[in-house]
Structures are given as structure tokens and as C-alpha cells.
Motif scaffolding. Structure first.
Motif, short mmCIF file in Angstrom:
data_model
loop_
_atom_site.label_atom_id
_atom_site.label_comp_id
_atom_site.label_asym_id
_atom_site.label_seq_id
_atom_site.Cartn_x
_atom_site.Cartn_y
_atom_site.Cartn_z
N ARG A 214 26.14 -63.63 -12.36
CA ARG A 214 24.84 -62.99 -12.21
C ARG A 214 23.79 -63.69 -13.09
O ARG A 214 22.67 -63.99 -12.65
N LYS A 215 24.15 -63.95 -14.34
CA LYS A 215 23.21 -64.60 -15.26
C LYS A 215 22.82 -65.99 -14.77
O LYS A 215 21.66 -66.40 -14.86
N LEU A 218 20.45 -65.75 -11.73
CA LEU A 218 19.11 -65.32 -12.14
C LEU A 218 18.35 -66.42 -12.87
O LEU A 218 17.12 -66.37 -12.97
N SER A 219 19.06 -67.41 -13.37
CA SER A 219 18.40 -68.52 -14.06
C SER A 219 18.01 -69.66 -13.12
O SER A 219 17.38 -70.63 -13.53
N THR A 222 13.53 -71.45 -8.36
CA THR A 222 13.14 -70.90 -7.06
C THR A 222 12.04 -71.77 -6.45
O THR A 222 12.08 -72.98 -6.55
N LYS A 229 4.31 -63.27 -8.51
CA LYS A 229 5.01 -62.50 -7.49
C LYS A 229 4.10 -62.20 -6.30
O LYS A 229 4.55 -62.13 -5.15
N CYS A 267 11.02 -63.12 -6.53
CA CYS A 267 12.13 -64.07 -6.69
C CYS A 267 13.30 -63.45 -7.45
O CYS A 267 14.46 -63.70 -7.13
N VAL A 268 12.99 -62.63 -8.46
CA VAL A 268 14.07 -62.00 -9.23
C VAL A 268 14.89 -61.07 -8.35
O VAL A 268 16.13 -61.11 -8.36
N ASP A 269 14.22 -60.25 -7.56
CA ASP A 269 14.93 -59.33 -6.67
C ASP A 269 15.74 -60.10 -5.63
O ASP A 269 16.86 -59.71 -5.28
N CYS A 270 15.16 -61.20 -5.16
CA CYS A 270 15.86 -62.04 -4.17
C CYS A 270 17.15 -62.61 -4.78
O CYS A 270 18.21 -62.60 -4.15
N LYS A 271 17.07 -63.07 -6.01
CA LYS A 271 18.24 -63.66 -6.66
C LYS A 271 19.28 -62.60 -7.01
O LYS A 271 20.48 -62.89 -7.02
N LYS A 272 18.83 -61.37 -7.26
CA LYS A 272 19.79 -60.29 -7.50
C LYS A 272 20.63 -60.02 -6.25
O LYS A 272 21.84 -59.76 -6.34
#
Length: 327
Positions: A214-215, A218-219, A222, A229, A267-272
Motif C-alpha cells: 500500500r505504501k 501510494l508513493s 502519477t 486535484k 490521484c490518492v484515491d485512485c492509487k488506494k
């Protein structure tokens, strides 16, 4: 000799990452269903570049083969062995080295490329120059009919074919000329957008736990042109989105594309979403790997039995080679 025999090896570099799985292992899984497969840990090949630092080779073999077994490379279906445990590889390598012109080795496209890329190491050795001869020995000692390769590896296989052809010309027909079994190899990008590689420190390993995965996701880089956003994004520019096609269901991907381009999805939600899909997909493998790793000696047992089976075939070939040489 089976006309459906496959031989393929992997240099032991330790735990495998997503690039190894999608580039090699997934193909091996399909091949073992239809072919007589010989898969080996190419520890002697490691010495062509790591001869000055051999401490980690044994542990690397163990980690690599654990990944193989956990992902389904089955010792009941395929012969899984260690190159150095089958001495006929070295014997045939010596013989083929006697008949292989140096000019063939010097024109090998990988020779100068690797010297440039590994400029910190002294690769001006006989072993490094002659590694295509060892590669040829690995393949033809089992009279492999086909070798799984990507399009960019076809010139390397051609050296093997030329060496087999030259032996047959000099001493009589012993070796079939192995054919390329072309395989599609998706390019798996690492965390920074370059090709995923352990040496780049940008890899997601198959054995990483869920939190580490996960980490790392998230790094990931993108869409560098999407500063905020609220800015519309473009999935085709996004490094992380390149992994969506491997792990995220199509219906969900379609939603992500719409949400990205409309700036409704950050992007953060997409990567989650990607991280969770990846974790869920890899969970059965990781559980199987932990189970195997808890059994001391499991890899040694597989390699010992596989090397025994491989040597039976290799000995038969070498009997034919000695007869052809009249020695």
C-alpha cells in the motif's frame, strides 16, 4: 526427445517483483500445462557478473524458488533444478567453447551493452564473453525444441542455433536447432516510471506484505501535468494507471478514467483503489509463500529431486555427444 520440451532459466537475484511475474512466471504457468518444462536457477550465469561477490547467491536461489513454487510452478508437472547441480551443463559448455568463433561472441548485442551499464564491474573476463556458449549448453543439453523468449531476445537465441548447427556440421546430427517460442511480455513500470527493477529501488515485490504494498503504491508517480486535484487528469500519462490494467477490473477502470478526466477522482484515491486490488489479487500467493517458507528445506528438496531428473536427461545427451566426438 519430446518435440514439446521447453527449457528456461532465471538468474537468482533474490525475491521477485511484479515485473518478473508478468514477464516470466505467468508465462511459465501456462507453458507447464502443455509442455515438458525444465525450469532452472541459473547460478553459474550469476558468476559472469557477480564472481567477486558470491555470498548471497544461495539465499537468492531460495527466495526466488519460493516465489516460483508459491505462484504455482509445480515440481510434479515441471522439472525445477539448479544449474550447477547438473555438471553436464559445464561439460557441454567446455566442448562448445572449443568450436565457437570469438567473433560470434563479440558481436552479441548484449556484450557491449552490459559492459556499459555495469561499468563499475570488471567484465573483461573469459566467462562474461562466453556466457552465450553456456546459455547454448543450458538449452541444447536437453534437446529443447522451443525456448520462450520475447522479440528482443530472438538474436540471443540465434547464437544458440548457430552453435548447434556448427556442432552438427562438424560431428553429425545430435542437436535440434531450438525454435523461438515468442511470448508477449508486458512492460511493468516501477514506482518512478522506469522499468521495474531491483537495482533501481523502484520495485513492488511479490512477497511484500499488504502494508508495504500500500505504501509503495501510494508513493507512485502519477500524471505529472495534473498539479492540483481540481485539474483534469489523463490516465494515459499516469505511471500508476499502467498497473490498473493488470489488477483493477475493467468496469472499475472505466469509472476511474471518467473520474480522472473530470477531476472528480483524485490521484490518492485512485492509487488506494489500485493498492487494494493488488493486495487482494496477491493475497493467496503471499499466504502460500509464508506456508512454504515455514517448512525448512522445502526448496532444497525440490531442487535436489529436480536436479536428479534433469541430470538423467543431460547424461543421455552427453553420451551422444561423446560418441559423435569419438572420445
Amino acid at each position: 526427445m519430446s518435440n514439446k520440451r521447453i527449457v528456461s532459466g532465471m538468474r537468482p537475484t533474490g525475491k521477485l517483483h511484479l515485473g518478473h511475474f508478468h514477464g516470466v512466471l505467468s508465462n511459465w504457468l501456462e507453458l507447464q500445462k502443455s509442455y515438458e518444462c525444465f525450469f532452472f536457477a541459473a547460478d553459474w550465469h550469476s558468476l559472469t557478473t557477480e564472481y567477486a561477490n558470491t555470498d548471497g547467491i544461495k539465499d537468492s536461489i531460495n527466495e526466488m524458488v519460493l516465489d516460483w513454487l508459491a505462484f504455482g510452478i509445480d515440481p510434479e508437472q515441471s522439472v525445477i533444478f539448479e544449474q550447477s547441480k547438473v555438471p553436464q551443463h559445464a561439460e557441454l559448455n567446455l566442448i562448445l567453447g572449443m568450436i565457437t568463433p570469438v567473433s560470434w561472441l563479440e558481436r552479441n548485442p548484449t556484450y557491449k551493452e552490459m559492459q556499459e551499464n555495469l561499468s563499475t564491474k570488471d567484465l573483461s573476463t573469459f566467462g562474461f564473453l562466453g556466457y552465450p556458449v553456456l546459455m547454448a549448453s543450458d538449452i541444447i543439453v536437453y534437446k529443447s525444441a522451443k525456448v520462450p523468449v520475447g522479440q528482443d531476445q530472438v538474436p540471443h537465441l540465434e547464437i544458440t542455433r548457430e552453435i548447434a548447427r556448427r556442432f552438427n556440421y562438424l560431428y553429425g546430427e545430435v542437436f535440434p536447432e531450438p525454435q523461438a517460442l515468442l511470448t508477449e511480455t508486458p512492460k511493468v513500470l516501477g514506482l518512478d516510471g522506469r522499468k521495474m527493477s531491483k537495482s533501481y529501488n523502484n520495485a513492488i515485490f511479490l512477497s511484500d506484505d499488504a502494508e508495504t504494498t500500500r505504501k509503495k503504491v501510494l508513493s507512485m508517480v502519477t500524471d505529472t501535468q495534473r498539479v492540483y486535484k481540481k485539474d483534469p487528469g489523463e490516465p494515459d500519462r499516469c505511471v500508476a494507471f499502467a498497473l490498473h490494467s493488470l489488477y483493477v477490473p475493467q468496469e472499475k477502470r472505466d469509472e476511474i478514467v471518467v473520474g480522472c478526466r473530470s477531476a472528480e477522482l483524485g490521484c490518492v484515491d485512485c492509487k488506494k483503489i489500485l493498492a487494494q486490488c493488488m493486495i487482494d489479487t496477491l493475497a493467496p500467493f503471499r499466504a502460500k509463500r509464508e506456508e512454504l517458507a515455514s517448512k525448512p528445506g522445502v526448496v532444497d528438496e525440490v531442487l535436489t529431486e529436480g536436479s536428479r531428473k534433469a541430470e538423467v536427461v543431460a547424461k543421455e545427451t552427453m553420451n551422444e555427444v561423446r560418441a559423435a566426438l569419438k572420445v
